[in-house]
Enzyme design. Structure first.
Site, PDB file in Angstrom:
ATOM      1  N   ASP A  98       0.864  -1.165   0.000  1.00 32.13           N
ATOM      2  CA  ASP A  98       0.000   0.000   0.000  1.00 32.13           C
ATOM      3  C   ASP A  98       0.911   1.229   0.000  1.00 32.13           C
ATOM      4  O   ASP A  98       1.804   1.323   0.833  1.00 32.13           O
ATOM      5  CB  ASP A  98      -0.884  -0.027   1.245  1.00 32.13           C
ATOM      6  CG  ASP A  98      -1.830   1.144   1.296  1.00 32.13           C
ATOM      7  OD1 ASP A  98      -2.595   1.320   0.339  1.00 32.13           O
ATOM      8  OD2 ASP A  98      -1.777   1.882   2.291  1.00 32.13           O
ATOM      9  N   THR A 110       0.638   4.627   0.587  1.00 30.94           N
ATOM     10  CA  THR A 110       0.647   5.554   1.717  1.00 30.94           C
ATOM     11  C   THR A 110       1.026   4.821   2.993  1.00 30.94           C
ATOM     12  O   THR A 110       0.436   3.819   3.354  1.00 30.94           O
ATOM     13  CB  THR A 110      -0.737   6.210   1.881  1.00 30.94           C
ATOM     14  OG1 THR A 110      -1.101   6.840   0.658  1.00 30.94           O
ATOM     15  CG2 THR A 110      -0.709   7.229   2.998  1.00 30.94           C
TER      16      THR A 110
END
Length: 823
Positions: free
Chosen positions: A335, A337
């Site tokens: 992911d 972020t």
């Protein structure tokens, strides 16, 4: 307002999740009627009321274990099937033979003690890390909100909630501001549930949007959170291919051992007319080496040491087999972020559109920021760039707000401006808020290609809750954000590439923007981006798209789950990292879920590994630790099982040929210590970067069976030759010494093969074991102690010659197996 607005990334909203953490037998209805809601207490309990409830025992003091108790550790290491067998044989030997024939019992005591100590160290590490990663809910008392330990919550406490927070005890909603709670961990239902004042909330659920507060109505063991948290963080030693493989091997060993041991007992006690005590000693000497007792122990020790090593790097392993699982991973889904980028962002530019006044846009952004007391990274960057100011700004008020939704990809707020004008604003993904052919998208695309993140501020026509509120919204400004890259992310991506582990970046952001960020960090294939809105829904086609591309943008939570499943359908072992509540689905479905320590409570609850230091760079250490454990255990298992095979075969040959068993327990204790016990301990803890391979049992037995057969054949051949060569008093001792020499040399060659590739310390280890045996042969008192004395020159050299021939056959066999089946 308490809701969090607003990130175009889509990294705050989860979807459905499998209720895997629910006990099927638990009599719990997540929607059961609860007691009437207590009177609203906006200031929470007073200090005196808290003290009163603590005195009554109405406290949430349920101990959450992250590891087995000391009693369980001792029981698991001491009371094993093979310890029982060896214990009985040890007691027998203490009565019928000299102490040197009982050494095998002391070795088991020492090994078991080592196992207990190492797992106790692992327990201490896990318990301390679990405290560090413990949830800290915000509780309001005497009108002041403060974070406290979950165990300090009392009945009637007012607990505040925000996006990503886990509901830690059962309660009733007292305040709700667009509060949406995901109960999928309890009910399996996919859609978040909107909660209003008076509605029940269940422990184990978590907030996906909005905010509020609830009053605790069930604490301690009455709350479901106690069961859920314990299940999520329990230290386990099961459900591992390695351990289940060893259990399978031990099962077959038991089946072989029982009839063989019976035959050996009959042969030595009935058929041969020997001295009773010596017959018993030689019978036990034949049974004990059949048991690969140290293999189970060594596996537990290796895992426990792995936990301690990772604990020093602030990595919490919530399920021990996760170390093994991550070592088998060949695809890592990241992911963006919080993994490739840090949480913080900076506003680099605001571009007014369609002739908008810059000062007016600034005021809108300033008010938008002040509407949320719990901003996410994007909104925090806007707040930092445009902090609240006095003067006319104070006359702008927020009249309504709409939390961010992964489905909408935008958030909103309604204002009453200084002149009394009402306005409605949306902030979110430009490619969602703008029509497909809008010329502004070209400008945004150029910014995305530079790795910049762009939010669109648009003025809506209707109310926030109107259907299709974004339709016809007037673009007002572009907010350009720059993400802070993690300084260690590039090296980590390079490590995975070097280890042939494919990396897939999955994000809710624009795919081109994410690809640019990944490109800056050196991700191979970063230019191969795909907008998840164009991702095929067919699982097979999706799997093909996943294998062909490296970066995916605009991914919804449900798509993350589907993407993991698609990769698994192609035989991939998938690890998923994440820190937002929208990652819960994928983390639960992935083979290994990895959560950041600063992530939401929900992600930390379902992940097998939690990086408490929030450093993606720790992941290579976890992979390396898993590979070290599995690769080394696979290697040393061959040592243990080779001994089992040749012990069983020697016993069968002795029964068939109706001869005395050639060894006393002291001989095989010496051989086991020098060729298996000591070297296996060091080899099991050595560095090993080989990726773990499947089919543990098959791989080990391919080498152990031929090695054991060759060792047994060579040893028994030497024994038979020696029986014809020696005669008279002391012949049996001389025959045993010759056979022991052959068995030692063949076993040393197996050790030498397993120790490859050679390093200085591996060569030194093998040499030290050989030197130890040589010392026993030349030191008189050791000769007497171990009953080993080589008589004459012809027979010992014959034993060496047979061992050399066996070593050559071993070398040929191992190379053939390697070519035929792969190492």
């Amino acid at each position: 307002m308490t809701q969090r607005a607003l990130d175009s990334s889509g990294e705050q909203t989860p979807g459905p999740s499998r209720p895997t953490m629910i006990d099927a037998g638990a009599e719990l209805d997540p929607v059961h009627p609860m007691e009437p809601p207590p009177a609203r207490r906006p200031d929470g309990l007073s200090t005196a009321e808290v003290a009163e409830r603590v005195a009554r025992g109405e406290v949430n003091d349920v101990p959450v274990r992250s590891s087995r108790s000391i009693t369980e550790i001792v029981r698991a290491n001491v009371f094993t099937r093979f310890n029982l067998i060896i214990g009985v044989l040890w007691v027998i030997m203490l009565f019928v033979a000299p102490i040197q024939d009982s050494l095998f019992g002391f070795v088991i005591v020492a090994n078991t003690g080592i196992g207990i100590i190492q797992e106790w160290r692992a327990k201490k590490t896990l318990d301390s890390l679990a405290v560090i990663g413990e949830a800290k809910p915000t509780v309001r008392r005497d009108g002041v909100a403060a974070e406290i330990s979950t165990s300090e919550i009392v009945l009637g406490d007012l607990v505040e909630l925000g996006p990503g927070d886990k509901v830690v005890v059962d309660g009733t909603v007292s305040e709700a501001d667009s509060l949406e709670i995901d109960e999928s961990l309890l009910t399996g239902e996919a859609d978040p549930v909107i909660k209003r004042a008076g509605d029940p909330v269940m422990s184990g659920s978590f907030v996906v949007a909005g905010g509020g507060a609830f009053t605790a109505t069930k604490v301690g063991r009455e709350a479901y959170a106690a069961q859920l948290a314990e299940e999520a963080s329990r230290f386990t030693l099961v459900h591992s291919e390695l351990r289940s493989g060893i259990s399978t091997i031990l099962k077959y060993v038991t089946w072989m051992m029982v009839p063989t041991a019976i035959g050996l007992i009959i042969s030595q006690l009935v058929v041969k007319d020997n001295n009773f005590k010596e017959s018993v000693a030689r019978t036990v000497g034949g049974i004990v080496p059949m048991i690969p007792e140290g293999l189970v122990l060594l596996t537990s020790v290796a895992f426990a040491i792995g936990v301690v090593r990772l604990g020093r790097k602030q990595c919490l392993v919530q399920e021990l087999p996760a170390i093994e699982g991550l070592a088998r991973v060949d695809v890592v889904c990241l992911d963006k972020t919080g993994t490739l980028t840090e949480g913080g962002m900076d506003v680099t530019e605001v571009r007014p559109l369609n002739g908008s006044d810059e000062a007016y846009v600034t005021q809108v952004l300033r008010t938008f920021g002040s509407s949320d007391p719990r901003p996410n990274a994007s909104l925090q960057a806007i707040i930092d760039a445009y902090p609240a100011a006095g003067g006319d700004a104070e006359s702008w008020t927020v009249t309504d707000a709409m939390p961010f939704s992964s489905a909408r990809k935008y958030s909103g707020a309604a204002f009453t401006e200084a002149d009394g004008t009402d306005s409605v604003w949306l902030l979110g993904a430009p490619d969602v808020l703008l029509s497909e052919g809008d010329a502004t998208l070209t400008e945004i695309e150029q910014l995305n290609e530079q790795g910049l993140r762009v939010l669109l501020l648009a003025r809506a026509e209707g109310s926030l809750d109107a259907p299709g509120a974004a339709a016809g919204a007037a673009p007002t400004a572009l907010v350009v954000l720059e993400q802070r890259l993690r300084p260690d992310a590039g090296d980590t991506l390079a490590y995975f590439a070097d280890q042939n582990v494919a990396t897939k970046v999955i994000s809710g952001d624009n795919a081109v923007s994410v690809g640019a960020v990944a490109g800056k960090l050196g991700l191979a294939g970063a230019e191969n981006t795909l907008d998840a809105r164009r991702l095929p829904t067919d699982p097979d086609e999706m799997a093909t798209a996943m294998e062909e591309n490296a970066v995916f943008g605009r991914v919804t939570p449900q798509q993350k789950r589907d993407m993991v499943a698609a990769l698994q359908s192609r035989g991939h072992t998938v690890a998923m990292t994440g820190d937002g509540v929208n990652d819960v689905l994928a983390l639960k479905d992935a083979d290994i879920g990895v959560s950041m320590g600063s992530g939401s409570e929900a992600t930390r609850a379902v992940a097998q590994i939690v990086l408490l230091n929030n450093s993606f760079a720790t992941l290579p250490s976890v992979v390396a630790e898993g590979r070290r454990v599995i690769g080394n255990i696979t290697r040393v298992a061959t040592l243990f099982l080779t001994k089992t095979v040749y012990s069983v075969l020697l016993a069968i040959l002795v029964v068939c040929f109706q001869v005395e068993y050639p060894f006393l327990p002291r001989h095989l204790t010496l051989l086991s210590t020098l060729t298996i016990g000591v070297p296996a301990f060091f080899l099991a803890l050595a560095p090993n970067k080989e990726r773990a391979q499947p089919h543990f049992v098959r791989r080990v037995m391919r080498y152990a069976i031929p090695s054991g057969v060759i060792a047994a054949a060579a040893t028994f051949a030497t024994y038979l030759v020696a029986r014809h060569y020696y005669s008279g008093e002391g012949a049996l001792e001389a025959e045993t010494s010759a056979a022991t020499l052959t068995l030692f040399l063949v076993s040393m060659w197996v050790l030498a093969i397993i120790a490859r590739p050679y390093t200085w310390w591996r060569v030194g280890l093998v040499a030290a074991m050989g030197l130890g045996f040589l010392i026993v042969l030349v030191v008189p008192w050791l000769q007497d102690f171990f009953a080993l004395k080589l008589v004459g020159a012809p027979m010992p050299w014959t034993a060496v010659g047979i061992a050399v021939a066996a070593a050559a056959l071993l070398e040929f066999t191992w190379r053939w197996v390697g070519r035929r089946f792969g190492m």
